[in-house]
Design an enzyme around this catalytic site. Structure first.
Site, PDB file in Angstrom:
ATOM      1  CG  ASN A  14      51.844 -56.594  53.362  1.00  0.00           C
ATOM      2  OD1 ASN A  14      53.054 -56.607  53.863  1.00  0.00           O
ATOM      3  ND2 ASN A  14      51.604 -57.438  52.491  1.00  0.00           N
ATOM      4  CD1 TRP A  15      54.533 -50.463  55.483  1.00  0.00           C
ATOM      5  CD2 TRP A  15      56.232 -50.641  57.028  1.00  0.00           C
ATOM      6  NE1 TRP A  15      54.283 -49.539  56.378  1.00  0.00           N
ATOM      7  CE2 TRP A  15      55.397 -49.322  57.091  1.00  0.00           C
ATOM      8  CE3 TRP A  15      57.374 -50.707  57.678  1.00  0.00           C
ATOM      9  CZ2 TRP A  15      55.705 -48.648  58.195  1.00  0.00           C
ATOM     10  CZ3 TRP A  15      57.657 -49.828  58.870  1.00  0.00           C
ATOM     11  CH2 TRP A  15      56.733 -48.815  59.135  1.00  0.00           C
ATOM     12  CE  LYS A  16      52.438 -56.171  49.427  1.00  0.00           C
ATOM     13  NZ  LYS A  16      51.766 -56.287  47.886  1.00  0.00           N
ATOM     14  CG  HIS A  69      50.122 -61.419  50.957  1.00  0.00           C
ATOM     15  ND1 HIS A  69      50.717 -61.442  49.792  1.00  0.00           N
ATOM     16  CD2 HIS A  69      49.605 -60.291  51.377  1.00  0.00           C
ATOM     17  CE1 HIS A  69      50.487 -60.164  49.271  1.00  0.00           C
ATOM     18  NE2 HIS A  69      49.869 -59.542  50.321  1.00  0.00           N
ATOM     19  CD  GLU A 105      45.464 -58.432  50.591  1.00  0.00           C
ATOM     20  OE1 GLU A 105      45.561 -57.267  50.446  1.00  0.00           O
ATOM     21  OE2 GLU A 105      46.188 -59.589  50.525  1.00  0.00           O
ATOM     22  N   GLY A 163      48.810 -54.691  43.973  1.00  0.00           N
ATOM     23  CA  GLY A 163      49.820 -54.137  43.547  1.00  0.00           C
ATOM     24  C   GLY A 163      49.550 -53.494  42.026  1.00  0.00           C
ATOM     25  CB  SER A 186      44.755 -51.372  43.835  1.00  0.00           C
ATOM     26  OG  SER A 186      45.908 -52.114  43.245  1.00  0.00           O
ATOM     27  N   GLY A 214      51.168 -51.066  49.005  1.00  0.00           N
ATOM     28  CA  GLY A 214      51.959 -49.788  48.472  1.00  0.00           C
ATOM     29  C   GLY A 214      51.435 -48.561  49.094  1.00  0.00           C
TER      30      GLY A 214
HETATM   31  P1  PGA Z   1      48.517 -53.272  47.559  1.00  0.00           P
HETATM   32  O1  PGA Z   1      48.928 -54.784  48.278  1.00  0.00           O
HETATM   33  O2  PGA Z   1      47.716 -52.427  48.294  1.00  0.00           O
HETATM   34  O3  PGA Z   1      49.804 -52.831  46.952  1.00  0.00           O
HETATM   35  O4  PGA Z   1      47.383 -53.684  46.221  1.00  0.00           O
HETATM   36  C1  PGA Z   1      47.983 -55.197  48.919  1.00  0.00           C
HETATM   37  C2  PGA Z   1      48.426 -56.268  49.847  1.00  0.00           C
HETATM   38  O5  PGA Z   1      49.227 -57.054  49.187  1.00  0.00           O
HETATM   39  O6  PGA Z   1      48.158 -56.652  50.656  1.00  0.00           O
END
Ligand code: PGA
Length: 250
Positions: free
Chosen positions: A9-11, A95, A166, A172, A211, A233
């Site tokens: 997930n590159w956001k 999400h 999640e 994050g 994470s 991330g």
């Molecule tokens: P993260 O994000 O790996 O940076 O914690 C996970 C997500 O938002 O799906």
């Protein structure tokens, strides 16, 4: 039976040239091997370029969001058929950033899941509790409500459905859940899916997200009820993301 799904997930990161560079490297690092499926979720702006690079490869394409109506006066939104048109196979629904930053509620998330499923787009329904909810002992109640309302419109059709557990406090932050807690929640989700969808519930993959990094991925991916990871991330760096995908096979 369930092939683990490792999703990037590159956001709101990466321009088109940055997405291209990342995907070219990923394709070098991820030869098509059995036993794991990999999907990348770029921003809408990079989907067309990603499709061009990924067509005919083992990496699937996903979108980070969708609007549940088929067409109409919804400025700024993107429909299921527009995503399918771009060769998109998966879509994230619910999400935690959509829920908490953009105020999306369970009913709206459920409409997205239903719209996606109706048009052969595979929804990844994201569920997870906040730290306060966990501390108050209410983690399962929150996740159960998100599951119930998220799949409310599906009837008995669970085709393509993926669940991503999640915990909000792990996203994050660099602080992943304890593998034992992730496993307990994934197992509870699995038995809920069996109650809700019968034997078909066993085909639905349950990912862990929050994470996940190359150095902790194996702790989650070896858990019997965890069928992959949703990675934010660490997915921005193709070498780190590929290392996570390879951790499934170790
Ligand atoms: P993260 O994000 O790996 O940076 O914690 C996970 C997500 O938002 O799906």
């Amino acid at each position: 039976m369930r092939v683990p799904l490792i999703a990037a997930n590159w956001k709101m990161h990466k321009t088109i040239p940055e997405a291209r560079t990342c995907l070219v490297r990923l394709l070098e690092l991820l030869p098509p091997e059995g036993g794991v499926e990999v999907a990348v979720f770029p921003s809408f702006t990079a989907l067309a370029e990603a499709r061009r690079l990924l067509t005919g490869t083992a990496i699937a394409l996903g979108a980070q969001n969708v609007y549940p109506e088929p067409t109409g006066a919804y400025t700024g939104e993107v429909s299921v058929s527009q995503l399918v048109d771009l060769g998109v196979h998966y879509v994230l629904c619910g999400h935690s950033e959509r829920r908490h930053v953009f105020g999306e509620d369970d009913a709206f998330v459920g409409r997205k899941v239903q719209a996606a499923t109706a048009h052969e787009l595979a929804p990844i329904l994201c569920v997870g509790e906040t730290l306060d909810e966990r501390r108050a002992g209410g983690a399962w109640a929150v996740v159960e409500r998100q599951l119930e309302r998220g799949v409310a419109g599906l009837g008995d059709n669970s085709r393509g459905l993926v669940i991503a557990y999640e915990p909000v406090w792990a996203i994050g932050t660099g602080v992943a859940a304890q593998p034992a807690d992730a496993h307990a929640m994934a197992s509870q989700i699995r038995s809920w899916l069996r109650d809700r969808f019968g034997a078909k519930g066993d085909e639905i993959r349950v990912q862990y997200g929050g994470s996940v990094k190359p150095d902790n991925a194996r702790e989650f991916l070896r858990l019997p009820d965890v069928d992959g990871a949703l990675v934010g991330g660490a997915s921005l760096d193709p070498d780190a993301f590929a290392a996570i995908a390879h951790a499934v096979l170790r």
